[in-house]
Design an enzyme around this catalytic site. Sequence first.
Site, PDB file in Angstrom:
ATOM      1  N   SER A   8      -6.234  -0.036  -3.777  1.00  0.00           N
ATOM      2  CA  SER A   8      -7.105  -0.401  -2.801  1.00  0.00           C
ATOM      3  C   SER A   8      -6.777  -0.245  -1.505  1.00  0.00           C
ATOM      4  CB  SER A   8      -7.375  -2.035  -3.223  1.00  0.00           C
ATOM      5  OG  SER A   8      -8.275  -2.476  -2.098  1.00  0.00           O
ATOM      6  N   HIS A  33      -9.769   3.143  -4.431  1.00  0.00           N
ATOM      7  CA  HIS A  33     -10.571   2.350  -4.449  1.00  0.00           C
ATOM      8  C   HIS A  33     -10.906   1.792  -2.836  1.00  0.00           C
ATOM      9  CE1 HIS A  33     -12.702  -1.262  -6.367  1.00  0.00           C
ATOM     10  NE2 HIS A  33     -12.177  -2.139  -5.203  1.00  0.00           N
ATOM     11  N   ASP A  35     -13.272  -0.635  -0.492  1.00  0.00           N
ATOM     12  CA  ASP A  35     -14.179  -1.892  -0.469  1.00  0.00           C
ATOM     13  C   ASP A  35     -14.922  -1.851   0.924  1.00  0.00           C
ATOM     14  OD1 ASP A  35     -12.958  -3.518  -2.959  1.00  0.00           O
ATOM     15  OD2 ASP A  35     -10.989  -3.447  -1.776  1.00  0.00           O
ATOM     16  N   MET A  37     -17.401  -4.153   2.870  1.00  0.00           N
ATOM     17  CA  MET A  37     -17.663  -5.510   3.040  1.00  0.00           C
ATOM     18  C   MET A  37     -18.678  -5.769   4.281  1.00  0.00           C
ATOM     19  SD  MET A  37     -14.322  -7.591   2.385  1.00  0.00           S
ATOM     20  CE  MET A  37     -13.049  -6.996   1.019  1.00  0.00           C
ATOM     21  N   HIS A  66     -16.780   0.031  -3.927  1.00  0.00           N
ATOM     22  CA  HIS A  66     -16.882  -1.312  -4.217  1.00  0.00           C
ATOM     23  C   HIS A  66     -17.708  -1.817  -3.096  1.00  0.00           C
ATOM     24  CE1 HIS A  66     -15.353  -5.551  -5.384  1.00  0.00           C
ATOM     25  NE2 HIS A  66     -16.460  -5.463  -5.572  1.00  0.00           N
ATOM     26  N   MET A  68     -19.426  -4.494  -1.625  1.00  0.00           N
ATOM     27  CA  MET A  68     -19.747  -6.089  -1.311  1.00  0.00           C
ATOM     28  C   MET A  68     -20.383  -6.385  -0.092  1.00  0.00           C
ATOM     29  SD  MET A  68     -15.763  -7.136  -2.145  1.00  0.00           S
ATOM     30  CE  MET A  68     -15.212  -5.483  -1.767  1.00  0.00           C
ATOM     31  N   ASP A 175     -10.171  -6.256 -10.837  1.00  0.00           N
ATOM     32  CA  ASP A 175      -9.989  -6.105  -9.282  1.00  0.00           C
ATOM     33  C   ASP A 175      -9.650  -7.739  -8.641  1.00  0.00           C
ATOM     34  OD1 ASP A 175     -10.111  -5.297  -6.689  1.00  0.00           O
ATOM     35  OD2 ASP A 175     -12.277  -5.148  -6.296  1.00  0.00           O
TER      36      ASP A 175
HETATM   37  C1  DX5 Z   1     -11.297  -8.021  -2.922  1.00  0.00           C
HETATM   38  C2  DX5 Z   1     -11.309  -6.599  -2.970  1.00  0.00           C
HETATM   39  C3  DX5 Z   1     -10.192  -6.005  -3.801  1.00  0.00           C
HETATM   40  C4  DX5 Z   1      -8.945  -6.164  -3.054  1.00  0.00           C
HETATM   41  C5  DX5 Z   1      -7.796  -6.298  -4.018  1.00  0.00           C
HETATM   42  O1  DX5 Z   1     -12.637  -8.495  -2.396  1.00  0.00           O
HETATM   43  O2  DX5 Z   1     -12.706  -6.247  -3.924  1.00  0.00           O
HETATM   44  O3  DX5 Z   1     -10.304  -4.507  -4.149  1.00  0.00           O
HETATM   45  O4  DX5 Z   1      -8.682  -5.171  -2.197  1.00  0.00           O
HETATM   46  O5  DX5 Z   1      -6.824  -6.688  -3.419  1.00  0.00           O
HETATM   47  P1  DX5 Z   1      -5.309  -7.234  -4.034  1.00  0.00           P
HETATM   48  O6  DX5 Z   1      -5.032  -6.197  -4.971  1.00  0.00           O
HETATM   49  O7  DX5 Z   1      -4.588  -7.266  -2.931  1.00  0.00           O
HETATM   50  O8  DX5 Z   1      -6.154  -8.533  -4.799  1.00  0.00           O
HETATM   51 ZN    ZN Z   2     -12.609  -4.165  -4.615  1.00  0.00          ZN
END
Ligand code: DX5
Ligand code: ZN
Length: 223
Positions: A8, A33, A35, A37, A66, A68, A175
């Site tokens: 990630s 990956h 993220d 947000m 991903h 969010m 995740d």
């Molecule tokens: C959290 C994200 C994850 C995050 C995981 O909201 O969706 O993908 O980056 O990070 P670690 O592995 O540090 O929990």
């Molecule tokens: Zn994620």
Amino acid sequence: MNAIIAPSILSADFGNLKDAVTMINESAADWIHCDIMDGRFVPNISFGFPVLKAIKKAALKPLDIHLMIMEPEKYISELHVLGADIVSVHLEASPHLHRTVSSLKEKGIKAGVAINPHTAIMFLEDLITDIDLVCLMSVNPGFGGQKFIEHTYNKIYQLKNLILSKNSRAKIEVDGGVDVSNAGRLLDSGADVLVAGNAIFNSENPHATIELLKKTSRNLSEV
Ligand code: DX5
Ligand code: ZN
């Protein structure tokens, strides 16, 4: 089959993002990956399309995006133009999830559905044959480096049974809080894809950590 390892990028040094992507390119990792947000669906804002484009430009591996964000359906065309490979939308953020998933697939994007730790597996029952991936959140989404929620093992088991009973080809992605200490049990429980941010980017040797995660899968698949 070996597990798919998806570092990630959220835990990377954003001042040296290209180096982080290069490290993943040269490692044993499979996907990148990303993220996204929005500060509404989750209490944090990460990065948006301009940064995603820069990552895509440098990436030699598929982008596992991903979302969010609220109303993820609004951004499918933009993700298509960008060259997104896999996109997961949150079940809790998309009231017309079947339509969203269909739109992703029409664009040739692999469709994933992410669920929060409080969301029951049964809510996936009527959609499981339409999707390519379930992203099981093993922390409450919004931040990297959080503690893994133990109940996730149980959910993987339930999800695996649902997938088998419906003859679905969906992969199970876990995740949040994944590291070398829990990777083995996650794979044993039925996980196919391991996302890891903090465990990789804050380790002394990210390459070696990715290698270790990958090896964990290999050992188990031989059992
Ligand atoms: C959290 C994200 C994850 C995050 C995981 O909201 O969706 O993908 O980056 O990070 P670690 O592995 O540090 O929990
Ligand atoms: Zn994620």
